[in-house]
Enzyme design. Structure first.
Site, PDB file in Angstrom:
ATOM      1  N   GLY A  51       0.836  -1.203   0.000  1.00 25.76           N
ATOM      2  CA  GLY A  51       0.000   0.000   0.000  1.00 25.76           C
ATOM      3  C   GLY A  51       0.872   1.255   0.000  1.00 25.76           C
ATOM      4  N   CYS A 135      -9.322   2.460   4.819  1.00 21.43           N
ATOM      5  CA  CYS A 135      -8.483   3.433   5.525  1.00 21.43           C
ATOM      6  C   CYS A 135      -9.390   4.456   6.185  1.00 21.43           C
ATOM      7  CB  CYS A 135      -7.579   4.169   4.541  1.00 21.43           C
ATOM      8  SG  CYS A 135      -6.490   3.101   3.613  1.00 21.43           S
ATOM      9  N   GLY A 249      -7.285 -16.034   2.565  1.00 23.58           N
ATOM     10  CA  GLY A 249      -7.046 -17.401   3.033  1.00 23.58           C
ATOM     11  C   GLY A 249      -6.710 -18.405   1.952  1.00 23.58           C
TER      12      GLY A 249
HETATM   13  C1  LIG Z   1       1.141  -8.037   6.809  1.00 23.80           C
HETATM   14  C2  LIG Z   1       0.008  -7.635   5.917  1.00 23.80           C
HETATM   15  C3  LIG Z   1       0.045  -6.393   5.282  1.00 23.80           C
HETATM   16  C4  LIG Z   1      -0.995  -6.009   4.427  1.00 23.80           C
HETATM   17  N1  LIG Z   1      -0.939  -4.794   3.801  1.00 23.80           N
HETATM   18  C5  LIG Z   1      -1.926  -4.426   2.921  1.00 23.80           C
HETATM   19  C6  LIG Z   1      -1.841  -3.194   2.210  1.00 23.80           C
HETATM   20  O1  LIG Z   1      -0.871  -2.442   2.323  1.00 23.80           O
HETATM   21  N2  LIG Z   1      -2.881  -2.877   1.375  1.00 23.80           N
HETATM   22  C7  LIG Z   1      -3.966  -3.723   1.196  1.00 23.80           C
HETATM   23  O2  LIG Z   1      -4.871  -3.383   0.428  1.00 23.80           O
HETATM   24  N3  LIG Z   1      -4.043  -4.892   1.851  1.00 23.80           N
HETATM   25  C8  LIG Z   1      -3.060  -5.269   2.703  1.00 23.80           C
HETATM   26  N4  LIG Z   1      -3.146  -6.470   3.360  1.00 23.80           N
HETATM   27  C9  LIG Z   1      -4.303  -7.360   3.111  1.00 23.80           C
HETATM   28  C10 LIG Z   1      -3.960  -8.457   2.099  1.00 23.80           C
HETATM   29  O3  LIG Z   1      -3.594  -7.903   0.845  1.00 23.80           O
HETATM   30  C11 LIG Z   1      -5.146  -9.420   1.911  1.00 23.80           C
HETATM   31  O4  LIG Z   1      -6.266  -8.690   1.472  1.00 23.80           O
HETATM   32  C12 LIG Z   1      -5.510 -10.146   3.194  1.00 23.80           C
HETATM   33  O5  LIG Z   1      -4.352 -10.495   3.921  1.00 23.80           O
HETATM   34  C13 LIG Z   1      -6.344 -11.413   2.947  1.00 23.80           C
HETATM   35  O6  LIG Z   1      -5.637 -12.341   2.140  1.00 23.80           O
HETATM   36  P1  LIG Z   1      -4.783 -13.588   2.762  1.00 23.80           P
HETATM   37  O7  LIG Z   1      -5.666 -14.276   3.749  1.00 23.80           O
HETATM   38  O8  LIG Z   1      -4.419 -14.413   1.577  1.00 23.80           O
HETATM   39  O9  LIG Z   1      -3.584 -12.967   3.430  1.00 23.80           O
HETATM   40  C14 LIG Z   1      -2.110  -6.875   4.224  1.00 23.80           C
HETATM   41  C15 LIG Z   1      -2.143  -8.114   4.877  1.00 23.80           C
HETATM   42  C16 LIG Z   1      -1.104  -8.501   5.707  1.00 23.80           C
HETATM   43  C17 LIG Z   1      -1.166  -9.842   6.388  1.00 23.80           C
END
Ligand SMILES: Cc1cc2nc3c(=O)[nH]c(=O)nc-3n(C[C@H](O)[C@H](O)[C@H](O)COP(=O)(O)O)c2cc1C
Length: 308
Positions: A51, A135, A249
């Site tokens: 981000g 945000c 997930g």
């Molecule tokens: C450490 C971390 C940082 C993240 N930073 C952002 C971000 O900067 N912008 C964003 O839109 N989502 C961010 N996310 C959300 C992920 O892109 C994603 O939507 C969310 O983790 C669900 O997917 P997952 O279960 O595969 O991790 C972040 C998630 C994690 C775990």
């Protein structure tokens, strides 16, 4: 031969054609550069970067990551190098890559989103913008932009008004009715939707009698999120006619195929990449294997197939 390509911005003049539907999720894959020595990143469908805000941000106090039974909680707080450093240091590297890079943007005001998108205009190496609307809006008491259709649409419109790139809007599960928000951003001109960002949560250290995260609360990601994210994709696919990118997930090819069958045109892999940098590529190989086994010539044979 299996055709894995997918068009994520069919009504946009530039389009967003991916060689395959497996992308990395924002915040977990840095700027892609960090992973380029670990895996063959050029094989990915697309990379979504961390981000990015107008000014660099230091993020929230440590600790920022806590493990839970079936996922992690994070409160990184959008630590990032800011849009100018992305343009100067990262985009020139991306411009030499074959894999499309999508810049995830964030802001505290609608004008900040607009300004970040405007600065990215015309920069080589950037294929699309993903707008993180989870945000707090400082101009309206910290209520997140994602929580109502009006502010979600307003951000979308402002970004669209200054960008010639496809604009993907990433929605939050922390809302009463995801369909309302999805319709609003679609009406406002979003080219595609990513579903979903993290789910709000917390953990408490019972010996210290205090929250585990430095910021007290954070966002849950990982396997615990999958049924929720899948449901939201299934639901939103009923009401929008733009591509949906499923996220939440996804840890193996079977998870990704579920999202495609629910109506997603592509998937993003997040937390799974933390445990294995190879996760996204293994998911890609697994999707291809499944399609061969089922005799599916292209993704159209799979996308939305679990829908009645
Ligand atoms: C450490 C971390 C940082 C993240 N930073 C952002 C971000 O900067 N912008 C964003 O839109 N989502 C961010 N996310 C959300 C992920 O892109 C994603 O939507 C969310 O983790 C669900 O997917 P997952 O279960 O595969 O991790 C972040 C998630 C994690 C775990």
């Amino acid at each position: 031969m299996v055709d894995l390509s997918v068009q994520l911005a069919p009504s946009h003049p530039k389009g967003l054609l991916l060689a395959n539907p497996v992308m990395t999720a924002s915040g977990i894959f840095g700027y892609g550069i960090e992973y380029s020595e670990l895996i063959d990143i050029q094989r990915l469908g697309a990379i979504v970067c961390k981000g990015t805000t107008l000014k660099p941000r230091e993020g929230n106090p440590q600790p920022r990551l806590v493990e839970t039974a079936s996922g992690i909680l994070n409160s990184v707080g959008l630590e990032n190098i800011g849009v100018e450093a992305v343009i100067k240091e990262k985009a020139p590297v991306w411009a030499k890559w074959q894999v499309p890079v999508i810049v995830n943007i964030a802001g505290e005001t609608i004008d900040e989103y607009k300004e970040v998108a405007a600065r990215l205009e015309g920069i080589a190496g950037i294929s699309a913008i993903e707008v993180n609307i989870s945000c707090p809006n400082v101009s309206s008491g910290g209520i997140e932009f994602c929580t109502n259709g009006i502010s979600a649409a307003e951000v979308t419109k402002k970004v669209k008004s200054v960008s010639s790139l496809p604009v993907i809007v990433k929605l939050s599960p922390n809302v009463t009715d995801i369909s309302e928000i999805a319709s609003a951003v679609r009406e406002a001109g979003a080219d595609a939707i990513t579903l979903i960002n993290t789910m709000r949560g917390m953990a408490i250290d019972i010996n210290k009698c205090q929250p585990c995260l430095g910021n007290s609360v954070g966002g849950l990601s990982g396997p615990a999120m999958k049924p929720i994210a899948l449901y939201m994709v299934y639901k939103v696919a009923d009401i929008v006619d733009i591509p949906i990118i499923g996220c939440g997930g996804i840890s193996c090819a079977e998870d990704a195929i579920e999202f495609l069958m629910a109506g997603a045109s592509a998937v993003q892999v997040g937390t799974a990449s933390l445990t294995s940098p190879q996760a996204a590529l293994e998911i890609l190989t697994g999707i291809e294997r499944f399609m061969r086994k089922k005799g599916a010539p292209n993704l159209r044979a799979i996308i939305g197939k679990a829908r009645s």
